[in-house]
Design a protein around this motif. Structure first.
Motif, PDB file in Angstrom:
ATOM      1  N   ILE C  64       0.889  -1.290  -0.014  1.00 46.60           N
ATOM      2  CA  ILE C  64       0.075  -0.125   0.207  1.00 46.60           C
ATOM      3  C   ILE C  64       0.888   1.598   0.050  1.00 46.60           C
ATOM      4  O   ILE C  64       1.921   1.189   1.022  1.00 46.60           O
ATOM      5  CB  ILE C  64      -1.382  -0.157   1.316  1.00 46.60           C
ATOM      6  N   PRO C  65       0.501   2.698  -0.607  1.00 52.30           N
ATOM      7  CA  PRO C  65       1.292   3.810  -0.755  1.00 52.30           C
ATOM      8  C   PRO C  65       1.421   4.467   1.648  1.00 52.30           C
ATOM      9  O   PRO C  65       0.455   3.752   1.754  1.00 52.30           O
ATOM     10  CB  PRO C  65       0.520   4.502  -1.479  1.00 52.30           C
ATOM     11  N   SER C  66       2.244   4.637   0.650  1.00 53.03           N
ATOM     12  CA  SER C  66       2.662   5.680   2.159  1.00 53.03           C
ATOM     13  C   SER C  66       2.342   6.432   2.746  1.00 53.03           C
ATOM     14  O   SER C  66       1.800   7.237   1.359  1.00 53.03           O
ATOM     15  CB  SER C  66       4.329   5.614   2.287  1.00 53.03           C
ATOM     16  N   LEU C  67       1.257   6.973   3.815  1.00 45.77           N
ATOM     17  CA  LEU C  67       1.312   8.902   3.786  1.00 45.77           C
ATOM     18  C   LEU C  67       2.435   9.275   4.377  1.00 45.77           C
ATOM     19  O   LEU C  67       1.783  10.817   4.577  1.00 45.77           O
ATOM     20  CB  LEU C  67      -0.172   8.691   4.817  1.00 45.77           C
ATOM     21  N   THR C  68       3.821   9.114   4.352  1.00 46.75           N
ATOM     22  CA  THR C  68       4.597  10.014   4.817  1.00 46.75           C
ATOM     23  C   THR C  68       5.033  11.530   3.442  1.00 46.75           C
ATOM     24  O   THR C  68       5.196  12.622   4.324  1.00 46.75           O
ATOM     25  CB  THR C  68       5.672   9.619   5.131  1.00 46.75           C
ATOM     26  N   GLY C  69       4.165  11.191   2.603  1.00 49.78           N
ATOM     27  CA  GLY C  69       4.689  11.968   2.245  1.00 49.78           C
ATOM     28  C   GLY C  69       3.317  13.505   2.267  1.00 49.78           C
ATOM     29  O   GLY C  69       4.127  14.705   1.761  1.00 49.78           O
ATOM     30  N   VAL C  70       2.392  13.209   2.934  1.00 45.31           N
ATOM     31  CA  VAL C  70       1.407  13.185   3.725  1.00 45.31           C
ATOM     32  C   VAL C  70       1.480  14.260   4.597  1.00 45.31           C
ATOM     33  O   VAL C  70       2.383  15.167   5.359  1.00 45.31           O
ATOM     34  CB  VAL C  70       0.290  13.702   3.335  1.00 45.31           C
ATOM     35  N   TYR C  71       1.238  13.171   5.883  1.00 49.01           N
ATOM     36  CA  TYR C  71       2.055  13.392   6.987  1.00 49.01           C
ATOM     37  C   TYR C  71       3.336  12.232   8.119  1.00 49.01           C
ATOM     38  O   TYR C  71       3.355  11.873   7.227  1.00 49.01           O
ATOM     39  CB  TYR C  71       1.132  12.883   7.711  1.00 49.01           C
ATOM     40  N   ALA C  72       3.492  13.265   8.310  1.00 46.94           N
ATOM     41  CA  ALA C  72       5.959  13.520   8.276  1.00 46.94           C
ATOM     42  C   ALA C  72       5.382  11.802   9.525  1.00 46.94           C
ATOM     43  O   ALA C  72       6.326  11.293   9.644  1.00 46.94           O
ATOM     44  CB  ALA C  72       6.685  14.682   8.927  1.00 46.94           C
ATOM     45  N   CYS C  73       4.467  12.211   9.614  1.00 43.88           N
ATOM     46  CA  CYS C  73       4.517  11.043  11.534  1.00 43.88           C
ATOM     47  C   CYS C  73       4.073   9.841  11.104  1.00 43.88           C
ATOM     48  O   CYS C  73       4.295   8.946  11.756  1.00 43.88           O
ATOM     49  CB  CYS C  73       3.809  11.684  12.672  1.00 43.88           C
ATOM     50  N   ALA C  74       3.154  10.013   9.810  1.00 49.13           N
ATOM     51  CA  ALA C  74       3.283   7.841   9.219  1.00 49.13           C
ATOM     52  C   ALA C  74       4.413   7.482   9.609  1.00 49.13           C
ATOM     53  O   ALA C  74       4.057   6.097   9.791  1.00 49.13           O
ATOM     54  CB  ALA C  74       2.310   8.767   8.003  1.00 49.13           C
ATOM     55  N   PHE C  75       5.305   7.531   9.533  1.00 48.50           N
ATOM     56  CA  PHE C  75       6.990   6.809   9.322  1.00 48.50           C
ATOM     57  C   PHE C  75       6.558   5.955  10.399  1.00 48.50           C
ATOM     58  O   PHE C  75       7.349   4.741  10.285  1.00 48.50           O
ATOM     59  CB  PHE C  75       8.001   7.683   9.395  1.00 48.50           C
ATOM     60  N   LEU C  76       6.840   5.924  11.635  1.00 52.24           N
ATOM     61  CA  LEU C  76       6.573   5.254  12.956  1.00 52.24           C
ATOM     62  C   LEU C  76       5.480   5.140  12.942  1.00 52.24           C
ATOM     63  O   LEU C  76       5.835   3.506  13.144  1.00 52.24           O
ATOM     64  CB  LEU C  76       6.567   6.809  13.995  1.00 52.24           C
ATOM     65  N   ILE C  77       4.163   4.956  12.235  1.00 53.37           N
ATOM     66  CA  ILE C  77       3.355   3.961  12.388  1.00 53.37           C
ATOM     67  C   ILE C  77       2.870   3.244  11.263  1.00 53.37           C
ATOM     68  O   ILE C  77       2.307   2.009  11.490  1.00 53.37           O
ATOM     69  CB  ILE C  77       1.193   4.901  12.335  1.00 53.37           C
ATOM     70  N   GLU C  78       3.804   3.280   9.930  1.00 54.24           N
ATOM     71  CA  GLU C  78       3.903   2.270   8.859  1.00 54.24           C
ATOM     72  C   GLU C  78       5.101   1.182   8.743  1.00 54.24           C
ATOM     73  O   GLU C  78       4.652   1.178   8.864  1.00 54.24           O
ATOM     74  CB  GLU C  78       3.819   2.991   7.398  1.00 54.24           C
ATOM     75  N   ASN C  79       6.182   1.910   9.533  1.00 51.92           N
ATOM     76  CA  ASN C  79       7.366   1.287  10.172  1.00 51.92           C
ATOM     77  C   ASN C  79       6.792   0.244  11.056  1.00 51.92           C
ATOM     78  O   ASN C  79       6.851  -1.244  11.052  1.00 51.92           O
ATOM     79  CB  ASN C  79       7.911   1.345  10.912  1.00 51.92           C
ATOM     80  N   GLU C  88       2.792  -4.720   3.115  1.00 48.79           N
ATOM     81  CA  GLU C  88       4.521  -3.936   2.767  1.00 48.79           C
ATOM     82  C   GLU C  88       3.887  -2.538   2.108  1.00 48.79           C
ATOM     83  O   GLU C  88       3.015  -2.102   1.594  1.00 48.79           O
ATOM     84  CB  GLU C  88       4.424  -4.798   1.201  1.00 48.79           C
ATOM     85  N   ILE C  89       4.717  -1.390   2.721  1.00 45.41           N
ATOM     86  CA  ILE C  89       3.976  -0.571   2.320  1.00 45.41           C
ATOM     87  C   ILE C  89       5.042   0.071   1.114  1.00 45.41           C
ATOM     88  O   ILE C  89       6.692   0.243   1.637  1.00 45.41           O
ATOM     89  CB  ILE C  89       4.217   0.852   3.217  1.00 45.41           C
ATOM     90  N   ASP C  90       5.046   0.987   0.499  1.00 54.32           N
ATOM     91  CA  ASP C  90       5.301   2.114  -0.499  1.00 54.32           C
ATOM     92  C   ASP C  90       5.750   3.200  -0.387  1.00 54.32           C
ATOM     93  O   ASP C  90       5.104   4.008   0.220  1.00 54.32           O
ATOM     94  CB  ASP C  90       4.367   2.241  -1.851  1.00 54.32           C
ATOM     95  N   GLY C  91       7.058   3.698  -0.722  1.00 51.96           N
ATOM     96  CA  GLY C  91       7.736   5.318  -0.357  1.00 51.96           C
ATOM     97  C   GLY C  91       7.789   5.277   0.778  1.00 51.96           C
ATOM     98  O   GLY C  91       7.611   7.067   1.140  1.00 51.96           O
ATOM     99  N   LEU C  92       8.011   4.661   2.136  1.00 53.68           N
ATOM    100  CA  LEU C  92       8.354   5.107   3.383  1.00 53.68           C
ATOM    101  C   LEU C  92       9.243   6.055   3.385  1.00 53.68           C
ATOM    102  O   LEU C  92      11.158   5.675   2.730  1.00 53.68           O
ATOM    103  CB  LEU C  92       8.697   3.581   4.277  1.00 53.68           C
ATOM    104  N   SER C  93       9.053   6.904   4.296  1.00 51.70           N
ATOM    105  CA  SER C  93      10.507   8.289   3.798  1.00 51.70           C
ATOM    106  C   SER C  93      11.715   8.019   5.221  1.00 51.70           C
ATOM    107  O   SER C  93      13.040   8.026   4.922  1.00 51.70           O
ATOM    108  CB  SER C  93       9.742   9.188   4.884  1.00 51.70           C
TER     109      SER C  93
END
Ligand code: SF4
Ligand code: SF4
Lengths: 358, 116, 126
Positions: C64-79, C88-93
């Motif tokens: 699924i695409p990552s939201l890190t491009g919009v919300y910087a805080c999403a990286f922790l949640i997505e990790n 699987e997550i695409d485009g994690l910052s």
């Protein structure tokens, strides 16, 4: 110029919490960091699926040693919603009382640790001495110093008697006096200001972008406090959030100092208006369906997602703790700061790593 | 300055805020969850306490009439107290002393007990 | 009882999140729930103290695409989701590489082990 990456934590002198950050420095300046949490991951979310739902109250209490009551309360609120349980008004007010003394002790702990982070040992001692009184009060009312275990599905397990209420009022009043004496030092001392004002800036926009919650968000000028939604008895007690606009470490300390006073006031009000009657109702049946519950913890917003399937075991319990939401903002605040300011800035988010990693 | 003098004076005249622990023990308020004890003259080995225990600290053998309690797993949550139909469990407000080795407590019916 | 959600597709999630961001909403959390062979992800946004949820369903294998491009805080949640559920997550910052909670040699995707055959797990991260 040479770059060097050094770990900050998991065991660090200023931080009692095992937060682990890999920080890249260029000379004395921070240029990058990557959080590497996971030191105390215990898999509690998974364990919760294996335990029966009433037992989970004690499990979630152990997510965090400091705000343990609020974890139990949020979980109970979720289960009560799923099972359609209406808890008695006395329990609602007692929940406010217990929450507020938990918040009070958490903020006093933080203020002490914060003072310790820039080497003000004396202030640290003073705050912790004040906190000790609150811990004694918790022991008297809840039965233990931090893990209160007084919340249960359907209400409160330990009702207060008149004598305990009197003692609690007395202790809270005393603490208020004590804080009037200590707080000016934290807020006005020259050394404290030198170390905190302008350190770790987080603007309103960045706070939203990095998902900050709780005192972090309020110190950046966003008036958001979930107590405004009026869960438990907050609606009847009346509540207005504490807001500061500077967005630096000093503003965060100020928010917490003001919140301690507010907590004392709320706890006393809850005790004064404590309705008569039962403190708990009997619970029958099993939870079914899913719900989301949010509560304001000392560190910010706590979210529980609970999914039951009509059996004694839950299908999924998801806990999003406030520090988990506050860690990303370090990514914004730390780069560019001096090495000596790192502990102060890290502490200003009030990290609670046991919470974060569950 | 005047403020400082009053602080110094109160620090000089007051006793310390700390206690010399092993010599002087703190009195816990009544109702503190210190430790639990089983009363074998009342227990009927129904195993309700074991079922409610969140820490799995109790094992009850209903046939063999034994109850094994692991005090180091116990988190003193009082669930078993609330669940016990015979009030065979009681709470004490003093903490278990530190030990050098873990142990389990085994309870069996007291001799001369009336039976089930 | 169900949590009120708005269903969208994984492709549209970033655009919808952007809309929330533009409205000044805060990303509260993303919750991953296993439902049979599918993973259901609920994104919760806070709008003036009320919760609004977006929901997507995805098969395990599909990223699924990552939201890190919009919300910087999403990286922790997505990790976290990536690590515990094997999503699987695409485009994690900032990819913590599945070593946020887990140590070397740990069983991959520990939260995702019920409802599905064991053999499948081994293909995931780790
Ligand atoms: S619940 Fe009470 S009576 Fe039953 S086994 Fe436990 S201690 Fe004995
Ligand atoms: S007090 Fe709680 S943890 Fe201890 S034995 Fe009883 S139920 Fe188990």
């Amino acid at each position: 110029m040479g770059r060097i990456t050094a770990p900050f934590g998991p065991q660090h002198p200023v931080l009692p919490e095992p937060l682990h950050l890999n920080i890249t420095y260029e000379d004395e300046k921070v240029v990058g960091l990557s959080p590497a949490i996971g030191y105390v991951h215990r898999g509690l979310e998974k364990t919760a699926e294996k335990k029966e739902y009433p037992e989970n109250v004690f499990l979630v209490e152990r997510v965090c040693g400091i705000c343990s009551f609020m974890h139990a309360m949020t979980y109970c609120m979720g289960i009560e919603e799923l099972m359609g349980i209406e808890i008695p008004p006395r329990a609602q007010y007692l929940r406010v009382f217990y929450s507020e003394i938990s918040r009070l002790h958490s903020h006093l702990l933080w203020l002490g640790l914060f003072a310790d982070a820039f080497g003000f040992e004396n202030l640290f001692m003073q705050y912790w001495a004040a906190r000790e009184k609150i811990l004694d009060l918790m022991e008297l009312t809840g039965g233990q110093r931090v893990i209160l275990s007084s919340c249960a599905i359907g209400g409160i397990r330990r009702d207060l008697n008149a004598e305990q209420i009197d003692t609690a009022q007395g202790v809270l009043m005393q603490t208020e006096e004590e804080l009037k004496r200590i707080n000016p030092v934290m807020l006005n001392a020259y050394t404290v200001k030198q170390r905190t004002v302008g350190k770790g800036m987080l603007s309103r926009e960045d706070a939203l972008l990095y998902g900050a919650v709780g005192p972090m968000l309020r110190a950046s000028g966003v008036a958001q406090d979930l107590r405004q939604t009026g869960y438990a008895a907050y609606r009847e007690l009346g509540f207005a959030p504490v807001v500061e606009t500077d967005g630096d470490s000093y503003a965060r300390a100020l928010v917490r100092v003001r919140e301690t006073c507010q907590s004392i006031e709320l706890a006393r009000k809850a005790l004064e208006r404590l309705p008569e009657g039962e403190a708990a109702v009997k619970v029958k049946g099993n939870p079914d369906g899913e719900t989301m519950q949010r509560v304001e913890q000392p560190r910010g917003e706590l979210l529980y997602y609970i999914k039951g399937n009509g059996s004694k075991n839950l299908e999924r319990l998801r806990i999003r703790t406030p520090t988990f939401a506050n860690i990303p903002s370090l990514l914004k605040m730390l780069p560019g700061c001096e090495m000596a300011d790192v502990p102060v800035i890290v502490l200003s988010i009030d990290p609670c790593i046991s919470c974060t990693e569950r | 300055m005047a403020k400082m003098i009053s602080t110094v004076m109160s620090n000089l005249t007051h006793c310390p805020k700390t206690r010399l622990y092993p010599l002087e023990e703190r009195q816990l308020p009544p109702g503190t969850r210190g430790q639990i004890e089983f009363d074998m003259t009342k227990c009927i080995f129904c195993s309700l306490c074991a079922k409610r225990c969140p820490a799995d600290a109790i094992t009850v053998d209903r046939k063999g009439k034994t109850l094994v309690f692991n005090p180091f797993r116990c988190i003193i949550c009082e669930s078993c107290l609330e669940g016990c139909p015979k009030d065979a469990i009681s709470l004490f407000s003093h903490w278990r002393a530190p030990v050098t080795a873990l142990y389990e407590q085994k309870y069996q019916p007291e001799p001369g007990q009336a039976g089930d | 009882m169900k949590v009120d959600t708005i269903k969208t597709s994984p492709e549209a999630i970033v655009a919808s999140a952007q809309k929330y961001f533009d409205d000044g909403c805060r990303l509260v959390a993303a919750t991953c729930v296993e439902e049979g062979e599918e993973l259901r992800v609920i994104y919760s946004f806070d709008r003036e103290l009320s919760l609004e949820n977006l929901e997507i369903s995805t098969p395990r294998e599909k990223a699924i695409p990552s939201l890190t491009g919009v919300y910087a805080c999403a990286f922790l949640i997505e990790n976290e989701m990536k690590e515990l559920f094997g999503l699987e997550i695409d485009g994690l910052s900032l990819d913590l590489g599945g070593r946020m909670y887990l140590v070397d040699g740990a069983e991959p995707a520990p939260m995702a082990d019920h409802n599905k055959p064991k053999a499948k797990e081994d293909e995931k991260i780790g």
